[in-house]
Design a protein around this motif. Structure first.
Motif, PDB file in Angstrom:
ATOM      1  N   LYS A 314       0.831  -1.209   0.000  1.00  0.00           N
ATOM      2  CA  LYS A 314       0.000   0.000   0.000  1.00  0.00           C
ATOM      3  C   LYS A 314       0.865   1.258   0.000  1.00  0.00           C
ATOM      4  N   LYS A 350      -5.325  -3.144  -5.965  1.00  0.00           N
ATOM      5  CA  LYS A 350      -6.081  -2.835  -4.750  1.00  0.00           C
ATOM      6  C   LYS A 350      -6.735  -4.090  -4.180  1.00  0.00           C
ATOM      7  N   GLU A 354      -6.180  -5.600  -0.398  1.00  0.00           N
ATOM      8  CA  GLU A 354      -7.319  -5.773   0.519  1.00  0.00           C
ATOM      9  C   GLU A 354      -7.459  -7.218   0.972  1.00  0.00           C
TER      10      GLU A 354
END
Length: 393
Positions: A314, A350, A354
């Motif tokens: 991230k 992403k 996650e």
């Protein structure tokens, strides 16, 4: 109740100098105690005792019969159901030969099936994308070949890069990586870690267990967990032979087919010649996801907090976004993206981040603390970078 058959009949061919053009068609009758060949009005009876059975012809489609008591004659049959004849199977010296003949035929059909599948799948690109064919063939590559390839690639890389002294690097890295190495379920590879003086936030793995970590990545990490998350990811690329499989998938259908049929020499040549392509290569989404998941499992098995892996991903993703949002020129954006190191060869989506975060939050355990060891590494790498920047003399 079905009647027990006393004989079986098959079409056959006889070979003898007295026959027209040296051969003629006929009939083979198999009884409980002997064979009877009827060819061109001639009847030849052969007992089982010294009968020899063999295969021949294209793709071993023909079954040949020879007997020392009738050496001038040779008979063959194209009806392979004869290999299941119950009377022949009762003869001890014939049963093994017939079984081998049936197994060889099954193998030929299997190879033919693989050939057909390859001819269909390889042109469509499905074999490489699914990874099944490349995984199967990668298992044929000996560990020694992988180690030689990785070593050769690293030697080429080190000619144009500043590498920290191996002994010094091992002193700094060993306390951090040992928990990871102990947690790896298989011991196929002897892993070697190197530190390169390169500001790019990058690390890459080579076949055979070579892992190179840029100084920029080490200095950008804020914890041992972040760094070890990246290393567990790279270790999985090695374990699953992702680099080798990339090369195999691009080798072409001819070389893949040759390897399936047992000739891996051509494939090995491609692997060796493609060594430079292994550095900073990109991986498919499937390979990256596998490296995420198995790398995560290694971290947990090593009792290292797995939150570091998604956290570092991230961080890199946020850094990329901040850099790119300031650039409007498309060509410049492409150049910047290519220079973003780890993200250019390991695109962290992403969804992947996650998924890793969700898995990490579900783990409840007391993890080992490697803060002191990590700080020693960062200080050592910082000194190494300064030393390389100092002018000589």
């Amino acid at each position: 109740m079905a009647a027990v058959r006393s004989e079986y009949q098959y079409l056959c061919h006889g070979i003898h100098s007295a026959l027209p053009k040296g051969r003629a068609s006929g009939q083979l009758t198999i009884c409980k105690t002997h064979l009877m060949f009827t060819v061109n009005d001639k009847k030849i009876q052969l007992g089982f005792a010294e009968l020899e059975i063999s295969q021949g012809g294209a793709s071993d489609r023909l079954i040949f019969f020879n007997h020392p008591g009738c050496a001038e004659w040779r008979f063959y049959c194209s009806d392979r159901s004869i290999l299941k004849n119950p009377f022949l199977k009762q003869a001890p010296h014939l049963s093994g030969v017939m079984s081998q003949a049936r197994n060889k035929r099954q193998l030929n059909w299997l190879i033919l099936t693989v050939v057909i599948l390859l001819c269909v799948l390889v042109p469509l690109g499905l074999l490489g994308s699914l990874g099944m064919g490349s995984k199967m063939l990668a298992k044929q590559v000996p560990v020694e070949w992988e180690e030689s390839l990785g070593s050769s690639s690293f030697d080429q890389y080190s000619l144009q890069s500043e590498i920290m002294d191996e002994k010094r690097a091992n002193q700094l890295l060993t306390p951090l990586v040992q928990p990871l190495l102990r947690a790896i379920p298989d011991k196929r590879y002897d892993y070697k870690f190197y530190i390169s003086d390169d500001p790019q936030l990058n690390a890459f793995a080579l076949p055979g267990g070579v892992v190179v970590i840029n100084s920029g990545l080490i200095l950008a990490a804020d914890s041992a967990e972040e760094l070890l998350g990246v290393l567990s990811h790279e270790i999985t690329h090695v374990r699953e032979q992702h680099g080798i499989r990339n090369l195999i998938s691009s080798a072409g259908s001819y070389l893949i087919l040759s390897a399936v049929l047992g000739d891996v020499s051509g494939l090995m040549a491609v692997v060796v010649d493609s060594a430079p392509l292994l550095i900073n290569q990109g991986y498919s989404r499937q390979f990256e996801t596998q490296a995420d998941e198995q790398g995560f499992d290694i971290l947990v098995a090593a009792n290292i907090d797995p939150k570091g892996l998604p956290l570092f991903f991230k961080k890199l993703l946020d850094k990329e976004a901040k850099v790119l949002e300031k650039i409007e020129d498309e060509d410049q954006r492409s150049l910047i993206e290519a220079g973003l190191g780890f993200l250019s060869s390991h695109p962290a989506t992403k969804d992947r981040i996650e998924n890793l975060q969700a898995r990490a939050e579900s783990i409840e355990a007391e993890f080992i603390v490697l803060t002191d060891e990590f700080n020693l590494l960062r200080d050592g790498v910082a000194d190494f970078v300064v030393e390389q920047d100092e002018p000589e003399g």
